[in-house]
Design an enzyme around this catalytic site. Sequence first.
Site, mmCIF file in Angstrom:
data_model
loop_
_atom_site.group_PDB
_atom_site.id
_atom_site.type_symbol
_atom_site.label_atom_id
_atom_site.label_comp_id
_atom_site.label_asym_id
_atom_site.label_seq_id
_atom_site.Cartn_x
_atom_site.Cartn_y
_atom_site.Cartn_z
ATOM 1 N N HIS A 53 0.849 -1.191 0.000
ATOM 2 C CA HIS A 53 0.000 0.000 0.000
ATOM 3 C C HIS A 53 0.887 1.244 0.000
ATOM 4 O O HIS A 53 2.102 1.155 0.242
ATOM 5 C CB HIS A 53 -0.900 0.009 1.229
ATOM 6 C CG HIS A 53 -1.916 -1.093 1.234
ATOM 7 N ND1 HIS A 53 -2.940 -1.147 2.147
ATOM 8 C CD2 HIS A 53 -2.071 -2.193 0.444
ATOM 9 C CE1 HIS A 53 -3.689 -2.210 1.921
ATOM 10 N NE2 HIS A 53 -3.171 -2.870 0.897
ATOM 11 N N GLU A 55 1.252 3.719 2.105
ATOM 12 C CA GLU A 55 1.956 3.970 3.365
ATOM 13 C C GLU A 55 3.135 3.020 3.537
ATOM 14 O O GLU A 55 4.215 3.426 3.981
ATOM 15 C CB GLU A 55 0.993 3.821 4.556
ATOM 16 C CG GLU A 55 -0.153 4.812 4.556
ATOM 17 C CD GLU A 55 -1.416 4.305 3.880
ATOM 18 O OE1 GLU A 55 -2.495 4.822 4.214
ATOM 19 O OE2 GLU A 55 -1.334 3.395 3.025
ATOM 20 N N CYS A 83 -5.427 1.733 6.455
ATOM 21 C CA CYS A 83 -6.100 0.485 6.806
ATOM 22 C C CYS A 83 -5.424 -0.076 8.066
ATOM 23 O O CYS A 83 -4.361 0.404 8.477
ATOM 24 C CB CYS A 83 -6.020 -0.501 5.643
ATOM 25 S SG CYS A 83 -4.371 -1.195 5.384
ATOM 26 N N CYS A 86 -1.732 -0.913 7.497
ATOM 27 C CA CYS A 86 -0.854 0.250 7.355
ATOM 28 C C CYS A 86 -0.711 1.012 8.666
ATOM 29 O O CYS A 86 0.390 1.429 9.023
ATOM 30 C CB CYS A 86 -1.373 1.163 6.249
ATOM 31 S SG CYS A 86 -1.173 0.450 4.598
#
Length: 157
Positions: A53, A55, A83, A86
């Site tokens: 992701h 991040e 999320c 993350c």
Amino acid sequence: MNQLRRHEDYMHRAIELGMRVRQLPFGAVIVEGHTGEIVAEGWNRSAENPLWHGEIDSINSLVHTRPGFDGGNLLLYTTAEPCPMCQSAILWAGIGTVIFGSSIGFLQSRGWWQIDIPAEEIIRRTPFRHCKLIGGILEAECNALFQNPPPQFALQE
């Protein structure tokens, strides 16, 4: 320059990064709080690795360019609320502040796959680290990025 203006400037950069993958516009910027220097950037690369992701990409970049960094002074700007995976990685990295645009609730309302655990809950349940969370920065601009999830990441009715 006031703090809101600085937050908006960095969020604009996160939006630019997110647009590198228009179908998955999750961009992230890590800033050194004392100097305002951007120290790492990232965007969603989950087509290559489902864990990659925005991040996570930015944290990986930070680790490679600044080993031994002090995360407490760092701010992570991201186009959408992290999320649970993350936000957990952010806490493990010791990053002191997260600033986001779109909320998990908004993403869910548009049909995006999202685990229904807000970042605030992950922070609250982590007794060994503190992380400040600021939501809604350039929210309308970030929300515009997430109006239509790609079919492979949309909830099926």
